[in-house]
Design a protein around this motif. Sequence first.
Motif, short mmCIF file in Angstrom:
data_model
loop_
_atom_site.label_atom_id
_atom_site.label_comp_id
_atom_site.label_asym_id
_atom_site.label_seq_id
_atom_site.Cartn_x
_atom_site.Cartn_y
_atom_site.Cartn_z
N LEU A 70 0.84 -1.20 0.00
CA LEU A 70 0.00 0.00 0.00
C LEU A 70 0.87 1.25 0.00
O LEU A 70 1.70 1.43 0.89
N PRO A 71 0.75 2.15 -0.97
CA PRO A 71 1.46 3.43 -0.91
C PRO A 71 0.98 4.26 0.27
O PRO A 71 -0.22 4.38 0.53
N ASP A 119 4.46 3.90 -9.57
CA ASP A 119 3.87 4.20 -10.88
C ASP A 119 3.99 2.97 -11.79
O ASP A 119 4.99 2.23 -11.74
N SER A 120 3.00 2.74 -12.59
CA SER A 120 2.97 1.53 -13.43
C SER A 120 4.14 1.44 -14.39
O SER A 120 4.51 0.35 -14.84
N THR A 121 4.78 2.57 -14.71
CA THR A 121 5.91 2.56 -15.64
C THR A 121 7.27 2.45 -14.95
O THR A 121 8.29 2.36 -15.61
N HIS A 122 7.28 2.47 -13.61
CA HIS A 122 8.55 2.42 -12.89
C HIS A 122 9.13 1.00 -12.99
O HIS A 122 8.38 0.01 -12.90
N PRO A 169 3.74 7.99 -1.75
CA PRO A 169 2.44 7.94 -2.42
C PRO A 169 2.55 7.52 -3.89
O PRO A 169 3.59 7.71 -4.53
N VAL A 170 1.48 6.93 -4.39
CA VAL A 170 1.46 6.56 -5.80
C VAL A 170 1.09 7.80 -6.61
O VAL A 170 0.06 8.43 -6.38
N ARG A 171 1.97 8.16 -7.53
CA ARG A 171 1.75 9.31 -8.41
C ARG A 171 2.71 9.18 -9.57
O ARG A 171 3.62 8.35 -9.54
N VAL A 206 -1.24 -1.60 -4.51
CA VAL A 206 -2.52 -0.90 -4.43
C VAL A 206 -2.37 0.43 -5.17
O VAL A 206 -1.92 1.43 -4.60
N ASP A 207 -2.71 0.42 -6.44
CA ASP A 207 -2.58 1.65 -7.24
C ASP A 207 -3.94 2.11 -7.77
O ASP A 207 -4.01 2.95 -8.66
N ARG A 208 -5.02 1.54 -7.22
CA ARG A 208 -6.38 1.96 -7.60
C ARG A 208 -7.14 2.32 -6.32
O ARG A 208 -6.94 1.70 -5.27
N ASP A 209 -8.02 3.29 -6.41
CA ASP A 209 -8.81 3.68 -5.25
C ASP A 209 -9.84 2.62 -4.87
O ASP A 209 -10.33 2.59 -3.74
N ASP A 210 -10.17 1.73 -5.82
CA ASP A 210 -11.17 0.69 -5.55
C ASP A 210 -10.53 -0.69 -5.47
O ASP A 210 -11.13 -1.69 -5.85
N PHE A 211 -9.31 -0.75 -4.95
CA PHE A 211 -8.58 -2.02 -4.90
C PHE A 211 -9.30 -3.03 -4.02
O PHE A 211 -9.68 -2.75 -2.88
N THR A 212 -9.52 -4.23 -4.55
CA THR A 212 -10.04 -5.35 -3.79
C THR A 212 -9.27 -6.60 -4.17
O THR A 212 -8.82 -6.73 -5.31
#
Length: 375
Positions: free
Chosen positions: A87-88, A101-104, A93-95, A117-123
């Motif tokens: 979890l960021p 970041d998905s490209t890192h 933080p994820v940004r 956890v890079d989505r606000d609706d992570f489940t």
Amino acid sequence: MVLKLLHTADWHLGRRFDSFDDADAMTLSRARMEVLRNILLVAEQHDVDAILCAGDLFDQASPEKQWWERLADEFQAMKRPRPVILLPGNHDPVRPGSVYDSTHPFRSRLPPWVHVVDRDDFTMPLKDVAVVYARPCRSAAGQDDPAMALPARESGDDKIRIGLVHGSTFDAVDCQTNFPIAKEAAALRGLDYLAIGDTHGFRVVPPGAVPPVVYPGAPEPTNFGEVGAGSVVVVFVSRSRRVRYQPQRVAAWTWEERTVRSLAELRALDAETKLRSWVLRLNVDMRLAASDLVEAERLISKLKGDDSTPGRVGILQLVRRRLELDTRDIESALSELPDVLRATVASLKAQESGAEAEVARAALYHLYRLVREAS
């Protein structure tokens, strides 16, 4: 128990310790990575179903390559792959451009069992009996309540619900500025356990709360005065959704701050048996007779060590508030000196009330040491 979890947070990989000597600072920075072995060992020992990492794994959003690369390698080397959820937090933080970041390149090095956890609706479902709900931090500070942003339990949902967030609970002084978490958030969202990161000491908020709202604390302390730091939390959940949890110590270092105001207190400190695992800030505040000052200096040197001999304390940060000679009996201690040197002693002692008092005391102590060594 149908579900076992390991809850950890606040690793702060890449943290710098600039107030320490270079070698000690490097040791403390490395310890933050080395403790990961102990964390994964606890996961193995309890055969947990998942590892929940509740934010601030890195000390900054864009850490140096050595930190994220080594962490990815440790995850790759896990003996038994099990879900790991990262979890960021507000430090990482994820940004765009951050380590999450998905490209890192960090993301591409992670094995498939590690989830960011890079989505606000992570489940994420676990073992068909539980679901983890998580929301990341997207900035260093904010007013949003991440726990209240999680979905509420729907009617007929009897699964174990685990919340994973990073922020300040209602009892924290800064709860209005750093992702404040409402007092009833866990109950209102229908969670069975709310896993939080941010505070560096183990805490349950409030103590004995149901459902539990838990901070595991940092696995290695980051500063003096962090009460309860050095642990992870192992969580056990029954089929009836009854939760129990226990902190388990993983830290290699214990941070202590001591003030010694007498030779007796310094001797007692030297008698401690676990000093090698201490990071000790030693505040020295003593005015001693010459013979006692010699012993005090010897004990401090023994605690600190030197280039050829390791000290009794693992890492010692010495703060000399006052360590000076009490000259009231110095003339009797130097009574065997020739007349000319005794006159010098009297002259130096007379200067104690002037601007050169510190220099005079140092000279008297140096003279005492020379006499002692010669005899």
